[in-house]
Design an enzyme around this catalytic site. Structure first.
Site, PDB file in Angstrom:
ATOM      1  N   ASP A   1      36.907  20.771   8.318  1.00 15.15           N
ATOM      2  CA  ASP A   1      36.115  19.817   7.531  1.00 15.15           C
ATOM      3  C   ASP A   1      36.999  18.737   6.906  1.00 15.15           C
ATOM      4  O   ASP A   1      38.163  18.977   6.595  1.00 15.15           O
ATOM      5  CB  ASP A   1      35.360  20.583   6.430  1.00 15.15           C
ATOM      6  CG  ASP A   1      34.202  19.776   5.869  1.00 15.15           C
ATOM      7  OD1 ASP A   1      33.829  18.749   6.473  1.00 15.15           O
ATOM      8  OD2 ASP A   1      33.666  20.177   4.821  1.00 15.15           O
TER       9      ASP A   1
ATOM     10  N   ASN B   1      37.004  15.232   8.100  1.00 12.60           N
ATOM     11  CA  ASN B   1      37.353  14.100   8.976  1.00 12.60           C
ATOM     12  C   ASN B   1      36.855  12.772   8.409  1.00 12.60           C
ATOM     13  O   ASN B   1      37.573  11.765   8.428  1.00 12.60           O
ATOM     14  CB  ASN B   1      36.716  14.283  10.363  1.00 12.60           C
ATOM     15  CG  ASN B   1      37.250  15.479  11.099  1.00 12.60           C
ATOM     16  OD1 ASN B   1      38.191  16.129  10.634  1.00 12.60           O
ATOM     17  ND2 ASN B   1      36.663  15.795  12.234  1.00 12.60           N
TER      18      ASN B   1
ATOM     19  N   TRP C   1      38.867  11.659   5.394  1.00  3.30           N
ATOM     20  CA  TRP C   1      40.195  11.232   5.830  1.00  3.30           C
ATOM     21  C   TRP C   1      40.136   9.762   6.276  1.00  3.30           C
ATOM     22  O   TRP C   1      40.996   8.954   5.911  1.00  3.30           O
ATOM     23  CB  TRP C   1      40.668  12.126   6.983  1.00  3.30           C
ATOM     24  CG  TRP C   1      42.065  11.872   7.455  1.00  3.30           C
ATOM     25  CD1 TRP C   1      43.201  12.478   7.024  1.00  3.30           C
ATOM     26  CD2 TRP C   1      42.456  10.938   8.487  1.00  3.30           C
ATOM     27  NE1 TRP C   1      44.289  11.981   7.709  1.00  3.30           N
ATOM     28  CE2 TRP C   1      43.867  11.038   8.608  1.00  3.30           C
ATOM     29  CE3 TRP C   1      41.779  10.043   9.307  1.00  3.30           C
ATOM     30  CZ2 TRP C   1      44.591  10.293   9.522  1.00  3.30           C
ATOM     31  CZ3 TRP C   1      42.503   9.268  10.213  1.00  3.30           C
ATOM     32  CH2 TRP C   1      43.902   9.400  10.300  1.00  3.30           C
TER      33      TRP C   1
ATOM     34  N   SER D   1      27.822  21.841  13.945  1.00  2.00           N
ATOM     35  CA  SER D   1      26.795  22.780  13.474  1.00  2.00           C
ATOM     36  C   SER D   1      25.398  22.303  13.871  1.00  2.00           C
ATOM     37  O   SER D   1      25.204  21.125  14.205  1.00  2.00           O
ATOM     38  CB  SER D   1      26.868  22.907  11.947  1.00  2.00           C
ATOM     39  OG  SER D   1      26.356  21.731  11.332  1.00  2.00           O
TER      40      SER D   1
ATOM     41  N   GLU E   1      23.079  21.782  11.929  1.00  2.00           N
ATOM     42  CA  GLU E   1      22.722  20.759  10.936  1.00  2.00           C
ATOM     43  C   GLU E   1      23.387  19.410  11.234  1.00  2.00           C
ATOM     44  O   GLU E   1      22.876  18.361  10.834  1.00  2.00           O
ATOM     45  CB  GLU E   1      23.101  21.221   9.521  1.00  2.00           C
ATOM     46  CG  GLU E   1      22.244  22.355   8.975  1.00  2.00           C
ATOM     47  CD  GLU E   1      22.569  23.739   9.536  1.00  2.00           C
ATOM     48  OE1 GLU E   1      23.663  23.902  10.128  1.00  2.00           O
ATOM     49  OE2 GLU E   1      21.737  24.641   9.405  1.00  2.00           O
ATOM     50  N   ASN E   2      24.511  19.432  11.938  1.00  2.00           N
ATOM     51  CA  ASN E   2      25.199  18.171  12.255  1.00  2.00           C
ATOM     52  C   ASN E   2      24.379  17.265  13.189  1.00  2.00           C
ATOM     53  O   ASN E   2      24.631  16.060  13.268  1.00  2.00           O
ATOM     54  CB  ASN E   2      26.580  18.427  12.871  1.00  2.00           C
ATOM     55  CG  ASN E   2      27.611  18.970  11.898  1.00  2.00           C
ATOM     56  OD1 ASN E   2      28.526  19.709  12.282  1.00  2.00           O
ATOM     57  ND2 ASN E   2      27.493  18.617  10.625  1.00  2.00           N
TER      58      ASN E   2
ATOM     59  N   ARG F   1      23.016  14.035  11.633  1.00  3.38           N
ATOM     60  CA  ARG F   1      23.867  12.879  11.287  1.00  3.38           C
ATOM     61  C   ARG F   1      23.391  11.646  12.053  1.00  3.38           C
ATOM     62  O   ARG F   1      22.637  11.769  13.029  1.00  3.38           O
ATOM     63  CB  ARG F   1      25.330  13.195  11.638  1.00  3.38           C
ATOM     64  CG  ARG F   1      25.889  14.273  10.719  1.00  3.38           C
ATOM     65  CD  ARG F   1      27.389  14.371  10.834  1.00  3.38           C
ATOM     66  NE  ARG F   1      27.871  15.381   9.904  1.00  3.38           N
ATOM     67  CZ  ARG F   1      29.138  15.555   9.605  1.00  3.38           C
ATOM     68  NH1 ARG F   1      30.072  14.797  10.154  1.00  3.38           N
ATOM     69  NH2 ARG F   1      29.488  16.483   8.751  1.00  3.38           N
TER      70      ARG F   1
ATOM     71  N   GLU G   1      38.947  37.760   5.133  1.00  9.11           N
ATOM     72  CA  GLU G   1      39.689  37.121   4.035  1.00  9.11           C
ATOM     73  C   GLU G   1      39.448  35.613   4.109  1.00  9.11           C
ATOM     74  O   GLU G   1      39.552  35.017   5.180  1.00  9.11           O
ATOM     75  CB  GLU G   1      41.192  37.411   4.172  1.00  9.11           C
ATOM     76  CG  GLU G   1      41.557  38.867   4.034  1.00  9.11           C
ATOM     77  CD  GLU G   1      41.216  39.454   2.663  1.00  9.11           C
ATOM     78  OE1 GLU G   1      41.267  38.714   1.658  1.00  9.11           O
ATOM     79  OE2 GLU G   1      40.877  40.648   2.610  1.00  9.11           O
TER      80      GLU G   1
HETATM   81  C1  IPE Z   1      30.668  22.252   8.541  1.00 10.46           C
HETATM   82  O1  IPE Z   1      31.037  21.017   8.031  1.00 10.46           O
HETATM   83  C2  IPE Z   1      30.443  22.150  10.015  1.00 10.46           C
HETATM   84  C3  IPE Z   1      31.629  21.887  10.836  1.00 10.46           C
HETATM   85  C4  IPE Z   1      32.859  21.863  10.405  1.00 10.46           C
HETATM   86  C5  IPE Z   1      31.364  21.659  12.228  1.00 10.46           C
HETATM   87  P1  IPE Z   1      29.959  20.072   7.352  1.00 10.46           P
HETATM   88  O2  IPE Z   1      30.676  18.891   6.855  1.00 10.46           O
HETATM   89  O3  IPE Z   1      28.827  19.828   8.296  1.00 10.46           O
HETATM   90  O4  IPE Z   1      29.439  20.993   6.161  1.00 10.46           O
HETATM   91  P2  IPE Z   1      28.663  20.630   4.842  1.00 10.46           P
HETATM   92  O5  IPE Z   1      27.447  19.850   5.248  1.00 10.46           O
HETATM   93  O6  IPE Z   1      29.567  19.816   3.986  1.00 10.46           O
HETATM   94  O7  IPE Z   1      28.343  21.940   4.211  1.00 10.46           O
HETATM   95  C1  IPE Z   2      34.162  17.759   9.958  1.00  6.81           C
HETATM   96  O1  IPE Z   2      34.397  16.618   9.213  1.00  6.81           O
HETATM   97  C2  IPE Z   2      33.696  17.455  11.351  1.00  6.81           C
HETATM   98  C3  IPE Z   2      32.299  17.828  11.610  1.00  6.81           C
HETATM   99  C4  IPE Z   2      31.486  18.373  10.754  1.00  6.81           C
HETATM  100  C5  IPE Z   2      31.785  17.534  12.935  1.00  6.81           C
HETATM  101  P1  IPE Z   2      33.222  15.820   8.502  1.00  6.81           P
HETATM  102  O2  IPE Z   2      32.699  14.830   9.464  1.00  6.81           O
HETATM  103  O3  IPE Z   2      32.223  16.756   7.943  1.00  6.81           O
HETATM  104  O4  IPE Z   2      34.010  15.093   7.343  1.00  6.81           O
HETATM  105  P2  IPE Z   2      33.557  14.912   5.831  1.00  6.81           P
HETATM  106  O5  IPE Z   2      33.184  16.254   5.299  1.00  6.81           O
HETATM  107  O6  IPE Z   2      32.412  13.966   5.834  1.00  6.81           O
HETATM  108  O7  IPE Z   2      34.773  14.354   5.148  1.00  6.81           O
HETATM  109 MG    MG Z   3      32.067  17.714   6.157  1.00  7.24          MG
END
Ligand code: IPE
Ligand code: IPE
Ligand code: MG
Length: 250
Positions: free
Chosen positions: A21, A23, A26, A66, A68-69, A72, A208
């Site tokens: 998590d 990206n 960053w 995920s 849920e992704n 996006r 853990e």
């Molecule tokens: C969790 O990260 C899913 C993956 C790393 C693929 P998210 O960024 O989607 O999680 P939430 O929404 O902050 O809980």
């Molecule tokens: C994790 O990074 C990658 C995926 C969930 C696909 P994010 O895209 O969730 O990055 P943040 O949480 O918005 O910084």
């Molecule tokens: Mg994230």
């Protein structure tokens, strides 16, 4: 000096799961598009896979996308899928050279045909590799997985293959998508978020947990070793007392 030398090889976790998590944050820190963070995240994946295989981890499960992704913005979902296809295509020779088997968990039927094909091809090609199993969680969520397992078991009961009283924790584990792997010993989550986000809820029962503020694109071999060193300081009691564990060791 590398932290690697501080790791006890005889006490390695067998299975490490990672919630990659951070990206987007960053990239935002650099005033860049989120997708640049995903691209850099792929570099961190490479480093982590390499470090895990080199040191002797048997299973590495990476939460890549995920359920849920899918919610996006379409541009980001498309870019993530394109990155996935490109990475699998480019990395398959490396997986072969390093004797790494690729597997996937999740609702793979929801992936588009091209993504599914390239994934199936890479899994088939690497299926006989035996040094480490790299598992990608794609279109994965634990509640989806558990719901599917419930359906599988209900069907088996309906068809008289199993009676209700015979259903055990083992039956449930075997009905899961993850039935080919042991439960994770260590879960790593990057980016300073303290949650599980629908990942391996059943399988993490005695895992853990290790949380780090490092954003996923900055994760690298040394960060991976830090997590291993932290893990090796833990006492895994599985409900027993410390004294009972000492007796087993002595
Ligand atoms: C969790 O990260 C899913 C993956 C790393 C693929 P998210 O960024 O989607 O999680 P939430 O929404 O902050 O809980
Ligand atoms: C994790 O990074 C990658 C995926 C969930 C696909 P994010 O895209 O969730 O990055 P943040 O949480 O918005 O910084
Ligand atoms: Mg994230």
């Amino acid at each position: 000096m590398s932290l690697k030398s501080a790791i006890q090889i005889e006490r390695l976790p067998k299975h490490i799961a990672v919630i990659m998590d951070g990206n987007g944050r960053w990239a935002a820190k650099r005033s860049q598009e989120r997708n640049l963070g995903h691209e850099q995240g792929a570099v961190a994946v490479r480093q982590t896979v390499e470090a895990a295989a080199e040191i002797g981890i048997e299973f590495l499960t990476l939460y890549a996308f995920s359920t849920e992704n899918w919610n996006r913005p379409k541009d980001e979902v498309d870019a993530l899928m394109e990155l996935l296809v490109r990475s699998i295509h480019n990395e398959t020779p490396t997986l072969m050279n390093n004797n790494i088997r690729l597997r996937a968990i999740g609702d793979l039927n929801s992936l588009d045909t091209k993504t599914r094909e390239i994934l199936d091809e890479a899994m088939e090609k690497t299926s006989k590799n035996s040094r480490m199993t790299l598992v990608l969680a794609l279109s994965y969520s634990s509640r989806w997985e558990i719901t599917e397992a419930v359906k599988t078991i209900a069907k088996a009961v309906q068809q008289n293959q199993i009676s209700i009283n015979e259903i055990s924790s083992k039956t449930v584990s075997e009905a899961m998508n993850t039935n080919f792997m042991p439960s994770p010993d260590l879960l790593i989550r990057t980016s300073g978020e303290y949650r599980i986000s629908n990942f391996l809820l059943w399988q993490l029962a005695y895992t853990e947990l290790y949380f780090t503020d490092v954003l996923w694109p900055d994760f690298n071999k040394e960060e991976f070793y830090k997590a291993l060193i932290d893990y090796q300081k833990r006492e895994r009691r599985f409900g027993k007392t410390s004294q009972q564990l000492e007796k087993i060791l002595n």
